[in-house]
Design a protein around this motif. Structure first.
Motif, PDB file in Angstrom:
ATOM      1  N   THR A  11       0.868  -1.190   0.000  1.00  0.00           N
ATOM      2  CA  THR A  11       0.000   0.000   0.000  1.00  0.00           C
ATOM      3  C   THR A  11       0.901   1.236   0.000  1.00  0.00           C
ATOM      4  OG1 THR A  11      -0.247   0.418   2.381  1.00  0.00           O
ATOM      5  CG2 THR A  11      -1.628  -1.327   1.441  1.00  0.00           C
ATOM      6  N   GLY A  12       0.422   2.292  -0.632  1.00  0.00           N
ATOM      7  CA  GLY A  12       1.253   3.497  -0.753  1.00  0.00           C
ATOM      8  C   GLY A  12       2.405   3.295  -1.715  1.00  0.00           C
ATOM      9  N   GLY A  13       2.231   2.346  -2.633  1.00  0.00           N
ATOM     10  CA  GLY A  13       3.312   2.021  -3.575  1.00  0.00           C
ATOM     11  C   GLY A  13       3.532   3.056  -4.662  1.00  0.00           C
ATOM     12  N   THR A  56      -5.942   0.771  -8.199  1.00  0.00           N
ATOM     13  CA  THR A  56      -6.391   2.028  -7.582  1.00  0.00           C
ATOM     14  C   THR A  56      -7.351   1.702  -6.442  1.00  0.00           C
ATOM     15  OG1 THR A  56      -6.139   3.123  -9.702  1.00  0.00           O
ATOM     16  CG2 THR A  56      -7.470   4.266  -8.051  1.00  0.00           C
ATOM     17  N   VAL A  57      -6.894   1.898  -5.223  1.00  0.00           N
ATOM     18  CA  VAL A  57      -7.688   1.550  -4.038  1.00  0.00           C
ATOM     19  C   VAL A  57      -7.493   2.597  -2.959  1.00  0.00           C
ATOM     20  CG1 VAL A  57      -8.233  -0.287  -2.385  1.00  0.00           C
ATOM     21  CG2 VAL A  57      -6.878  -0.849  -4.387  1.00  0.00           C
ATOM     22  N   ASP A  58      -8.601   3.053  -2.392  1.00  0.00           N
ATOM     23  CA  ASP A  58      -8.540   3.886  -1.191  1.00  0.00           C
ATOM     24  C   ASP A  58      -8.557   2.916  -0.013  1.00  0.00           C
ATOM     25  OD1 ASP A  58      -9.028   5.382   1.054  1.00  0.00           O
ATOM     26  OD2 ASP A  58     -10.618   6.594   0.161  1.00  0.00           O
ATOM     27  N   ASN A  84       2.401  -2.316   4.554  1.00  0.00           N
ATOM     28  CA  ASN A  84       1.405  -1.253   4.730  1.00  0.00           C
ATOM     29  C   ASN A  84       2.101   0.090   4.867  1.00  0.00           C
ATOM     30  OD1 ASN A  84      -1.257  -2.817   5.257  1.00  0.00           O
ATOM     31  ND2 ASN A  84       0.274  -3.875   6.507  1.00  0.00           N
ATOM     32  N   ALA A  85       2.336   0.747   3.730  1.00  0.00           N
ATOM     33  CA  ALA A  85       3.080   2.010   3.767  1.00  0.00           C
ATOM     34  C   ALA A  85       2.195   3.234   3.544  1.00  0.00           C
ATOM     35  CB  ALA A  85       4.203   1.987   2.724  1.00  0.00           C
ATOM     36  N   ALA A  86       0.979   3.059   3.041  1.00  0.00           N
ATOM     37  CA  ALA A  86       0.144   4.236   2.725  1.00  0.00           C
ATOM     38  C   ALA A  86      -0.177   5.020   3.985  1.00  0.00           C
ATOM     39  CB  ALA A  86      -1.153   3.792   2.053  1.00  0.00           C
ATOM     40  N   ALA A  87      -0.087   6.331   3.894  1.00  0.00           N
ATOM     41  CA  ALA A  87      -0.426   7.187   5.035  1.00  0.00           C
ATOM     42  C   ALA A  87      -0.492   8.635   4.595  1.00  0.00           C
ATOM     43  CB  ALA A  87       0.626   7.040   6.146  1.00  0.00           C
ATOM     44  N   ILE A  88      -1.069   9.449   5.471  1.00  0.00           N
ATOM     45  CA  ILE A  88      -1.019  10.912   5.292  1.00  0.00           C
ATOM     46  C   ILE A  88      -0.407  11.509   6.557  1.00  0.00           C
ATOM     47  CG2 ILE A  88      -2.938  11.046   3.666  1.00  0.00           C
ATOM     48  CD1 ILE A  88      -4.714  11.954   6.068  1.00  0.00           C
ATOM     49  N   CYS A 179       9.607   1.600  12.663  1.00  0.00           N
ATOM     50  CA  CYS A 179       9.430   2.936  13.281  1.00  0.00           C
ATOM     51  C   CYS A 179      10.541   3.869  12.794  1.00  0.00           C
ATOM     52  CB  CYS A 179       9.495   2.815  14.802  1.00  0.00           C
ATOM     53  SG  CYS A 179       8.280   1.670  15.470  1.00  0.00           S
ATOM     54  N   PRO A 180      10.419   4.394  11.566  1.00  0.00           N
ATOM     55  CA  PRO A 180      11.504   5.232  11.058  1.00  0.00           C
ATOM     56  C   PRO A 180      11.505   6.625  11.669  1.00  0.00           C
ATOM     57  CG  PRO A 180      10.105   4.370   9.264  1.00  0.00           C
ATOM     58  CD  PRO A 180       9.380   4.152  10.555  1.00  0.00           C
ATOM     59  N   PRO A 181      12.691   7.232  11.728  1.00  0.00           N
ATOM     60  CA  PRO A 181      12.797   8.666  11.997  1.00  0.00           C
ATOM     61  C   PRO A 181      12.501   9.385  10.671  1.00  0.00           C
ATOM     62  CG  PRO A 181      14.955   7.754  11.589  1.00  0.00           C
ATOM     63  CD  PRO A 181      13.991   6.614  11.451  1.00  0.00           C
TER      64      PRO A 181
HETATM   65  N1  LIG Z   1       8.747   9.975   5.432  1.00  0.00           N
HETATM   66  C1  LIG Z   1       8.978   9.913   6.717  1.00  0.00           C
HETATM   67  O1  LIG Z   1       9.714  10.721   7.293  1.00  0.00           O
HETATM   68  C2  LIG Z   1       8.353   8.838   7.563  1.00  0.00           C
HETATM   69  C3  LIG Z   1       8.870   8.620   8.842  1.00  0.00           C
HETATM   70  C4  LIG Z   1       8.286   7.635   9.623  1.00  0.00           C
HETATM   71  C5  LIG Z   1       7.247   6.865   9.139  1.00  0.00           C
HETATM   72  N2  LIG Z   1       6.776   7.096   7.883  1.00  0.00           N
HETATM   73  C6  LIG Z   1       5.689   6.245   7.415  1.00  0.00           C
HETATM   74  O2  LIG Z   1       6.171   5.493   6.317  1.00  0.00           O
HETATM   75  C7  LIG Z   1       5.104   5.209   5.407  1.00  0.00           C
HETATM   76  C8  LIG Z   1       5.499   5.603   4.005  1.00  0.00           C
HETATM   77  O3  LIG Z   1       5.660   7.020   3.996  1.00  0.00           O
HETATM   78  P1  LIG Z   1       6.308   7.821   2.801  1.00  0.00           P
HETATM   79  O4  LIG Z   1       7.146   8.847   3.437  1.00  0.00           O
HETATM   80  O5  LIG Z   1       6.865   6.897   1.817  1.00  0.00           O
HETATM   81  O6  LIG Z   1       4.989   8.562   2.236  1.00  0.00           O
HETATM   82  P2  LIG Z   1       4.600   9.087   0.764  1.00  0.00           P
HETATM   83  O7  LIG Z   1       3.731  10.283   0.979  1.00  0.00           O
HETATM   84  O8  LIG Z   1       5.803   9.245  -0.074  1.00  0.00           O
HETATM   85  O9  LIG Z   1       3.715   7.891   0.220  1.00  0.00           O
HETATM   86  C9  LIG Z   1       2.483   7.578   0.811  1.00  0.00           C
HETATM   87  C10 LIG Z   1       1.566   7.023  -0.255  1.00  0.00           C
HETATM   88  O10 LIG Z   1       0.321   6.675   0.401  1.00  0.00           O
HETATM   89  C11 LIG Z   1      -0.722   6.953  -0.522  1.00  0.00           C
HETATM   90  N3  LIG Z   1      -2.008   7.114   0.145  1.00  0.00           N
HETATM   91  C12 LIG Z   1      -2.431   8.149   0.926  1.00  0.00           C
HETATM   92  N4  LIG Z   1      -3.699   7.969   1.268  1.00  0.00           N
HETATM   93  C13 LIG Z   1      -4.115   6.800   0.704  1.00  0.00           C
HETATM   94  C14 LIG Z   1      -5.347   6.092   0.708  1.00  0.00           C
HETATM   95  N5  LIG Z   1      -6.435   6.546   1.339  1.00  0.00           N
HETATM   96  N6  LIG Z   1      -5.397   4.920   0.032  1.00  0.00           N
HETATM   97  C15 LIG Z   1      -4.321   4.453  -0.638  1.00  0.00           C
HETATM   98  N7  LIG Z   1      -3.135   5.095  -0.691  1.00  0.00           N
HETATM   99  C16 LIG Z   1      -3.037   6.254  -0.017  1.00  0.00           C
HETATM  100  C17 LIG Z   1      -0.277   8.268  -1.170  1.00  0.00           C
HETATM  101  O11 LIG Z   1      -0.994   8.515  -2.379  1.00  0.00           O
HETATM  102  C18 LIG Z   1       1.211   8.028  -1.383  1.00  0.00           C
HETATM  103  O12 LIG Z   1       1.476   7.497  -2.656  1.00  0.00           O
HETATM  104  C19 LIG Z   1       3.892   5.952   5.963  1.00  0.00           C
HETATM  105  O13 LIG Z   1       3.121   5.047   6.692  1.00  0.00           O
HETATM  106  C20 LIG Z   1       4.493   6.995   6.864  1.00  0.00           C
HETATM  107  O14 LIG Z   1       3.592   7.379   7.885  1.00  0.00           O
HETATM  108  C21 LIG Z   1       7.301   8.063   7.083  1.00  0.00           C
END
Ligand SMILES: NC(=O)c1ccc[n+]([C@@H]2O[C@H](COP(=O)([O-])OP(=O)(O)OC[C@H]3O[C@@H](n4cnc5c(N)ncnc54)[C@H](O)[C@@H]3O)[C@@H](O)[C@H]2O)c1
Length: 256
Positions: A11-13, A56-58, A84-88, A179-181
């Protein structure tokens, strides 16, 4: 783990660490399904390998996730790995951040994980093999001013994954909660559009690839909690043993 012919759902790929994870697995011969709402981002990820397929999935939509998991199993076969990487990540003081934003943080970051776990994991447990990876954050284990909504969602991710792991620890499925920084990805644009806590402005920001390598190492070692980067594990233990020190540091850094 040998990946040739294995099936992974990321997810979040379409961006950041999800993209890195997808490309690394595809390069090792896995068939990778991306779950994201970012169609342009998924197309970019998929352009690097014929083994990567966008869906394409929410992830906050339960029925959509169930349908996408069924589609992957029919298109590619049984799922061997879920990441499970998708997040906001909008930031802000809790009383200055709209309720609907705080609720959306939980709907995507936490409910999304629940939707994917309940749709994909039972089959993996039944087959007695596979890898299940949750992206929490240092913000999921250490509280921080100005990031309450995000921290709460990631704390929920950590707790949920911990219990999921212990309830299935003899199943043959490997679990990692990472748990990344701070990591250099587009996610930071959302913080920059809202508030950037001073505590997050560190010099040594990790690359997505460093985090993906740390996850693989944790999987191999059978280590549930993965703390990529120097000093993150120490930070975690300080927060567990001396939570007051973390708050002192947080107030001093933010200046209130
Ligand atoms: N970047 C950082 O500093 C950091 C640090 C610690 C943890 N994280 C965690 O690592 C993970 C990956 O983060 P990243 O930095 O690669 O983020 P990113 O913003 O580069 O990628 C996140 C992806 O999630 C997708 N997404 C958002 N809402 C969605 C939904 N409702 N359904 C499907 N997809 C959705 C976005 O479109 C995006 O492509 C996240 O869970 C984030 O919380 C990130």
């Amino acid at each position: 783990m040998a990946f040739h012919g294995k099936v992974a759902v990321i997810t979040g790929g379409g961006s950041g660490m999800g993209r890195s994870a997808a490309q690394a697995l595809a390069a090792k011969g896995a068939d990778v399904a991306l779950f994201d709402v970012n169609e342009a981002g998924m197309a970019e990820t998929a352009a690097s390998s014929a083994n990567i397929r966008p869906y394409t999935v929410d992830i906050s939509n339960t029925e959509a996730v169930q349908a996408a998991v069924a589609a992957v199993e029919s298109d590619l076969g049984p799922i061997d790995r879920v990441a499970n990487a998708a997040a906001i990540m909008p930031f802000g003081k809790l009383l200055e951040q709209a309720a609907d934003v705080q609720i959306k943080l939980m709907q995507i970051n936490y409910n999304g994980l629940v939707n994917v776990a309940t749709a994909a994991l039972p089959g993996m447990v039944e087959r007695g093999k596979g890898d299940f990876i949750s992206f929490s954050s240092m913000s999921g284990v250490i509280p921080g001013l100005l990031m309450g909504g995000y921290c709460a969602s990631k704390a929920a991710v950590s707790m949920y994954t911990d219990i999921l792991y212990h309830e299935n620890r003899n199943s043959g499925v490997r679990f990692v909660c990472v748990c990344p920084p701070p990591v250099a990805t587009p996610l930071w644009k959302q913080a920059k559009d809202t508030v950037v806590p001073k505590i997050t402005q560190v010099e040594n920001v990790l690359s997505p690839e460093e985090v993906i390598e740390a996850i693989e190492a944790s999987l191999e070692k059978g280590e549930f909690l993965c703390f990529p980067g120097k000093g993150t594990k120490v930070g975690y233990w300080i927060s567990r043993l001396m939570p007051g020190r973390i708050w002192e540091h947080s107030h001093k850094t933010e200046g209130f």
